[in-house]
Enzyme design. Sequence first.
Site, PDB file in Angstrom:
ATOM      1  N   GLY A   1       0.901  -1.067  -0.063  1.00  0.00           N
ATOM      2  CA  GLY A   1       0.040  -0.053  -0.013  1.00  0.00           C
ATOM      3  C   GLY A   1       0.762   1.203  -0.104  1.00  0.00           C
ATOM      4  O   GLY A   1       1.572   1.590   0.921  1.00  0.00           O
TER       5      GLY A   1
ATOM      6  N   GLY B   1      -0.373   4.321   0.193  1.00  0.00           N
ATOM      7  CA  GLY B   1      -1.304   5.342   0.614  1.00  0.00           C
ATOM      8  C   GLY B   1      -0.529   6.338   1.715  1.00  0.00           C
ATOM      9  O   GLY B   1       0.787   6.085   1.632  1.00  0.00           O
ATOM     10  N   PHE B   2      -1.188   6.945   2.447  1.00  0.00           N
ATOM     11  CA  PHE B   2      -0.629   7.884   3.377  1.00  0.00           C
ATOM     12  C   PHE B   2       0.179   7.026   4.724  1.00  0.00           C
ATOM     13  O   PHE B   2       1.499   7.178   4.878  1.00  0.00           O
ATOM     14  CB  PHE B   2      -1.447   8.317   4.385  1.00  0.00           C
ATOM     15  CG  PHE B   2      -2.129   9.489   3.569  1.00  0.00           C
ATOM     16  CD1 PHE B   2      -1.576  10.772   3.473  1.00  0.00           C
ATOM     17  CD2 PHE B   2      -3.669   9.237   3.041  1.00  0.00           C
ATOM     18  CE1 PHE B   2      -2.106  12.075   2.571  1.00  0.00           C
ATOM     19  CE2 PHE B   2      -4.061  10.725   2.148  1.00  0.00           C
ATOM     20  CZ  PHE B   2      -3.389  11.719   2.072  1.00  0.00           C
TER      21      PHE B   2
ATOM     22  N   VAL C   1      -1.393  -7.267  -4.931  1.00  0.00           N
ATOM     23  CA  VAL C   1      -1.182  -8.509  -3.629  1.00  0.00           C
ATOM     24  C   VAL C   1      -2.308  -9.459  -3.866  1.00  0.00           C
ATOM     25  O   VAL C   1      -3.493  -8.926  -3.468  1.00  0.00           O
ATOM     26  CB  VAL C   1      -0.866  -7.712  -2.395  1.00  0.00           C
ATOM     27  CG1 VAL C   1      -0.542  -8.935  -1.284  1.00  0.00           C
ATOM     28  CG2 VAL C   1       0.552  -7.287  -2.413  1.00  0.00           C
TER      29      VAL C   1
ATOM     30  N   GLU D   1     -19.324  17.202   1.707  1.00  0.00           N
ATOM     31  CA  GLU D   1     -18.453  17.935   0.971  1.00  0.00           C
ATOM     32  C   GLU D   1     -18.857  17.877  -0.496  1.00  0.00           C
ATOM     33  O   GLU D   1     -18.755  18.665  -1.416  1.00  0.00           O
ATOM     34  CB  GLU D   1     -17.038  17.561   1.002  1.00  0.00           C
ATOM     35  CG  GLU D   1     -16.333  18.156   2.555  1.00  0.00           C
ATOM     36  CD  GLU D   1     -15.029  17.681   2.631  1.00  0.00           C
ATOM     37  OE1 GLU D   1     -14.200  17.872   3.640  1.00  0.00           O
ATOM     38  OE2 GLU D   1     -14.490  16.895   2.121  1.00  0.00           O
TER      39      GLU D   1
ATOM     40  N   ASP E   1      -5.881   3.183   7.569  1.00  0.00           N
ATOM     41  CA  ASP E   1      -7.384   3.004   7.824  1.00  0.00           C
ATOM     42  C   ASP E   1      -7.578   1.367   7.892  1.00  0.00           C
ATOM     43  O   ASP E   1      -8.602   1.026   8.348  1.00  0.00           O
ATOM     44  CB  ASP E   1      -8.163   3.307   6.308  1.00  0.00           C
ATOM     45  CG  ASP E   1      -8.367   4.713   6.389  1.00  0.00           C
ATOM     46  OD1 ASP E   1      -8.032   5.381   7.024  1.00  0.00           O
ATOM     47  OD2 ASP E   1      -8.960   5.204   5.609  1.00  0.00           O
TER      48      ASP E   1
ATOM     49  N   ALA F   1      -6.268  10.857   7.559  1.00  0.00           N
ATOM     50  CA  ALA F   1      -5.076  10.860   6.988  1.00  0.00           C
ATOM     51  C   ALA F   1      -3.803  11.074   8.082  1.00  0.00           C
ATOM     52  O   ALA F   1      -2.868  10.310   8.078  1.00  0.00           O
ATOM     53  CB  ALA F   1      -4.970  12.044   5.876  1.00  0.00           C
ATOM     54  N   GLN F   2      -4.193  11.730   8.708  1.00  0.00           N
ATOM     55  CA  GLN F   2      -3.432  12.246   9.996  1.00  0.00           C
ATOM     56  C   GLN F   2      -2.948  11.117  10.708  1.00  0.00           C
ATOM     57  O   GLN F   2      -1.818  10.725  11.298  1.00  0.00           O
ATOM     58  CB  GLN F   2      -3.287  13.396  10.788  1.00  0.00           C
ATOM     59  CG  GLN F   2      -4.891  13.830  10.833  1.00  0.00           C
ATOM     60  CD  GLN F   2      -5.110  14.924  12.065  1.00  0.00           C
ATOM     61  OE1 GLN F   2      -4.289  14.724  13.183  1.00  0.00           O
ATOM     62  NE2 GLN F   2      -6.247  15.388  11.949  1.00  0.00           N
TER      63      GLN F   2
HETATM   64  C1  LIG Z   1     -13.163  10.996  -0.443  1.00  0.00           C
HETATM   65  C2  LIG Z   1     -12.533  10.877   0.734  1.00  0.00           C
HETATM   66  C3  LIG Z   1     -12.031  11.916   1.329  1.00  0.00           C
HETATM   67  C4  LIG Z   1     -11.328  11.948   2.493  1.00  0.00           C
HETATM   68  N1  LIG Z   1     -11.195  13.144   3.055  1.00  0.00           N
HETATM   69  C5  LIG Z   1     -10.218  13.058   4.396  1.00  0.00           C
HETATM   70  C6  LIG Z   1      -9.794  14.479   4.832  1.00  0.00           C
HETATM   71  O1  LIG Z   1     -10.556  15.610   4.724  1.00  0.00           O
HETATM   72  N2  LIG Z   1      -9.014  14.384   5.952  1.00  0.00           N
HETATM   73  C7  LIG Z   1      -8.593  13.254   6.386  1.00  0.00           C
HETATM   74  O2  LIG Z   1      -7.762  13.398   7.230  1.00  0.00           O
HETATM   75  N3  LIG Z   1      -8.611  12.094   5.723  1.00  0.00           N
HETATM   76  C8  LIG Z   1      -9.732  12.209   4.759  1.00  0.00           C
HETATM   77  N4  LIG Z   1      -9.762  10.994   4.246  1.00  0.00           N
HETATM   78  C9  LIG Z   1      -9.484   9.680   4.936  1.00  0.00           C
HETATM   79  C10 LIG Z   1      -7.919   9.659   4.403  1.00  0.00           C
HETATM   80  O3  LIG Z   1      -7.943   9.728   2.836  1.00  0.00           O
HETATM   81  C11 LIG Z   1      -7.759   8.052   4.843  1.00  0.00           C
HETATM   82  O4  LIG Z   1      -7.716   8.058   6.171  1.00  0.00           O
HETATM   83  C12 LIG Z   1      -6.111   7.725   4.378  1.00  0.00           C
HETATM   84  O5  LIG Z   1      -6.175   7.686   2.990  1.00  0.00           O
HETATM   85  C13 LIG Z   1      -5.863   6.444   4.947  1.00  0.00           C
HETATM   86  O6  LIG Z   1      -4.516   5.932   4.409  1.00  0.00           O
HETATM   87  P1  LIG Z   1      -4.088   4.307   4.281  1.00  0.00           P
HETATM   88  O7  LIG Z   1      -2.442   4.688   3.715  1.00  0.00           O
HETATM   89  O8  LIG Z   1      -4.502   3.743   5.258  1.00  0.00           O
HETATM   90  O9  LIG Z   1      -4.822   4.008   2.991  1.00  0.00           O
HETATM   91  P2  LIG Z   1      -4.995   4.574   1.443  1.00  0.00           P
HETATM   92  O10 LIG Z   1      -4.535   6.097   1.466  1.00  0.00           O
HETATM   93  O11 LIG Z   1      -6.352   4.232   1.169  1.00  0.00           O
HETATM   94  O12 LIG Z   1      -4.080   3.684   0.754  1.00  0.00           O
HETATM   95  C14 LIG Z   1      -3.999   2.366   0.594  1.00  0.00           C
HETATM   96  C15 LIG Z   1      -3.141   1.879  -0.598  1.00  0.00           C
HETATM   97  O13 LIG Z   1      -3.249   0.734  -0.676  1.00  0.00           O
HETATM   98  C16 LIG Z   1      -3.215  -0.078  -2.111  1.00  0.00           C
HETATM   99  N5  LIG Z   1      -3.725  -1.375  -2.032  1.00  0.00           N
HETATM  100  C17 LIG Z   1      -4.852  -1.768  -1.495  1.00  0.00           C
HETATM  101  N6  LIG Z   1      -5.329  -3.129  -1.685  1.00  0.00           N
HETATM  102  C18 LIG Z   1      -4.125  -3.579  -2.477  1.00  0.00           C
HETATM  103  C19 LIG Z   1      -3.461  -4.759  -3.024  1.00  0.00           C
HETATM  104  N7  LIG Z   1      -4.079  -5.783  -2.895  1.00  0.00           N
HETATM  105  N8  LIG Z   1      -2.320  -4.840  -3.542  1.00  0.00           N
HETATM  106  C20 LIG Z   1      -1.579  -3.540  -3.726  1.00  0.00           C
HETATM  107  N9  LIG Z   1      -1.940  -2.535  -3.418  1.00  0.00           N
HETATM  108  C21 LIG Z   1      -3.317  -2.381  -2.634  1.00  0.00           C
HETATM  109  C22 LIG Z   1      -4.256   1.029  -2.721  1.00  0.00           C
HETATM  110  O14 LIG Z   1      -4.036   0.913  -4.102  1.00  0.00           O
HETATM  111  C23 LIG Z   1      -3.730   2.592  -1.914  1.00  0.00           C
HETATM  112  O15 LIG Z   1      -2.741   3.126  -2.802  1.00  0.00           O
HETATM  113  C24 LIG Z   1     -10.754  10.872   2.853  1.00  0.00           C
HETATM  114  C25 LIG Z   1     -11.060   9.604   2.223  1.00  0.00           C
HETATM  115  C26 LIG Z   1     -11.710   9.689   1.234  1.00  0.00           C
HETATM  116  C27 LIG Z   1     -11.925   8.410   0.597  1.00  0.00           C
END
Ligand SMILES: Cc1cc2nc3c(=O)[nH]c(=O)nc-3n(C[C@H](O)[C@H](O)[C@H](O)COP(=O)(O)OP(=O)(O)OC[C@H]3O[C@@H](n4cnc5c(N)ncnc54)[C@H](O)[C@@H]3O)c2cc1C
Length: 440
Positions: free
Chosen positions: A30, A32-33, A98, A194, A323, A338-339
Amino acid sequence: MTTVLTKSFPEDKPLPAKAAVRKKRVLIIGGGFAGVAAARTLKRADVEITLIDRRNHHIFQPLLYQVATAVLAPSEIASPIRQLETRQKNLRVILADVTGIDLGTRTVEALCPGSGTRKIEYDFLVVATGMRPSYFGHDEFAANAPGLKNLNDAELIRTKLLSAFERAESTDDEKARARLMTFVLVGAGPTGVELAASIAHLNSVTLRKNFRDIDPAESKIVLLDGGVRILPTFAESLSRKVAKRLGKLGVQVLTGVKVEKVDEEGVVAAGARIPSATVLWTAGVAASPIVKMLGTTTDRAGRACVGPFMDIPEAPDVFVAGDAAAMTQDGHPVPGVAQAAIQQGRFVGRLIAARIRGRRDGNPFRYRSKGNMAVVGKNFAILEAGRLRTAGFATWLVWAMLHVMALPQLQNRFRVQTQWLWSYLSGQRSSRLISEPPRR
Ligand SMILES: Cc1cc2nc3c(=O)[nH]c(=O)nc-3n(C[C@H](O)[C@H](O)[C@H](O)COP(=O)(O)OP(=O)(O)OC[C@H]3O[C@@H](n4cnc5c(N)ncnc54)[C@H](O)[C@@H]3O)c2cc1C
């Protein structure tokens, strides 16, 4: 004549004075953040990091709704994950999906485009796969009610919104036109709010006077929620202010309403049908199915119930961050924002670096909230930080500043600022593209 091939065996060679010590392998699923924060924190560690993501880009999800409503272009809120390799020598990025995790053999199975399935070994595993939309057991709703989680979703929603007006303009059927000009959003959390406010602005300002036979400002936006109030994660006073603001923007808010059906004609909620050609799902989220493969305890949303060090009891070298992790702190769940994901990613990175150096784990993870914000159209945002609760124009300015600063790429910061300024002054939105479905 037969040729005898001779083979040299390792025993023939003298052993090196000291066997080379293999570096520990950290595998992060992943980008992401949480995943990116974990990788960056390990920048100076003596490890081999592999970061796998099924997408080649990191998305700044808080601004996804702006792509869905034509304010920003997809590339303005995304950055290539591979770019990290140029700044970090101990990191390797792999584009792959994955599909399996084997805790016993410490391997991950990944489907790489073009080259099939690969098995990748690890010493430390970080699962940071985030969430996906959940339809609460009604997956059939998905076909007519897209969620908003990635750039494809955002582009699909943008296309649905803009096409609805094109189709409304070209029909003489009043009933069909009313259906096309009704937008229903299911779920009044921050994303639903939003998105609803931004659609209201698109319809009443940006698209106004763009059509001859219809007036987009007359369209109907309905925001439905099964709970007693909108924005349940914010204080009640702020939730009331936002409901009032949405009313002013022309959004009809209906709470305590359960959606029973979503089909091509619209939604059925609390026994009544709302005809709509555009239903958007902003209600629930569930963890990625990858988490289940860990075989650990999960909560109702499928998130891994991690320990105080973000690891799982079955394998202390396997961590879940962001998340995808379920964790409580002082009796409250750590929010899926995100934070929290960034803080958890950094924590796991530091912990792995310490363990490799043979150090003890130190203090368990503790989330430090800097406050929660939501934006409700132009000039209005809310902020809740501890006991501080603010709403209005000044809070909106703070929201805009923080979000520009938080964008990972410098060039995106400039581009987003320019787009916002243009949009603010002109009311126009530059990314009004209807994407065509791929031709067969
Ligand atoms: C529309 C929206 C608005 C939001 N607004 C806010 C906000 O204003 N403020 C705030 O703080 N938070 C906000 N959030 C929440 C925030 O974006 C999440 O809490 C944050 O992105 C979580 O980070 P993460 O790294 O856990 O997951 P993610 O950022 O979702 O990253 C997960 C990554 O894992 C990858 N992945 C998943 N499954 C697989 C797999 N099987 N194989 C390979 N890769 C995989 C995905 O491609 C992705 O890149 C918002 C979320 C959304 C959807």
